[in-house]
Motif scaffolding. Structure first.
Motif: not given
Length: 195
Positions: A79-80, A84, A133, A135-137, A139, A143
């Motif tokens: 999971s994001q 993080r 990583l 920022t997530g997918p 972004p 972000q």
């Protein structure tokens, strides 16, 4: 007089270089300074290391290796939120474990030169991957800004706060980075396994 083992001399050279690089700067510390402080001749020093940049690489490579492994481990999380947590907590643990060396990388611009390009490029790549990583997918630019701010907030103050106990500093840095990312605070007691 007991014979000094080569590995012991090499370790003393690296430790002495760390002290000199952090007190004088990388550029100002000379091979002669290092040799004299270790108590060996300059030719003996060159027997162990061909150059000052090779000493620097030997000094900074272990924490960079650990940061790369930490980032790879974080990227494998499902999971994001876990990603993080592992990026921030794991990188922070590595940096705190190598506080003096990382302070050298964070505060001494003279370590970034033509002769150190390869090792410093690795460090820049680690930071870029950590931010990616965080920022997530998919972004947007905001972000990406927040991710860069969060990573800097979690790592940069370390070089300015050598007098703060590690656990207290870690907790506060995680609290600040989490706030920037608008996350639930990462519990200071949760420590990702550092490879």
């Amino acid at each position: 007089m007991p014979r000094i083992e080569s590995g012991d001399t090499r370790s003393r050279i690296i430790e002495t270089a760390r002290e000199l690089f952090t007190t004088q700067t990388y550029r100002a510390a000379s091979m002669r300074d290092i040799a004299e402080r270790v108590g060996i001749t300059k030719p003996s020093l060159y027997h162990h290391f061909r150059s000052k940049s090779e000493i620097l690489a030997s000094l900074v490579s272990p924490p960079i290796d650990q940061l790369e492994a930490t980032i790879a481990d974080a990227a494998s999380r499902s999971s994001q939120a876990e990603i993080r947590q592992h990026v921030l907590g794991g990188c922070l643990d590595v940096i705190l474990a190598h506080r003096e060396t990382m302070t050298l990388l964070l505060r001494d611009a003279s370590v970034y030169g033509d002769e150190t390009t390869e090792v410093m490029s690795r460090m820049v790549a680690v930071v870029n991957r950590a931010i990616e990583l965080l920022t997530g997918p998919d972004p947007d630019w905001r972000q990406r800004v927040r991710a860069a701010q969060a990573f800097a907030a979690a790592t940069d103050p370390i070089s300015h706060l050598a007098d703060v106990p590690v656990d207290d500093l870690r907790a506060e840095l995680l609290r600040g980075a989490s706030a920037i990312l608008d996350l639930e605070p990462i519990a200071a007691s949760v420590r990702p396994q550092v490879p």
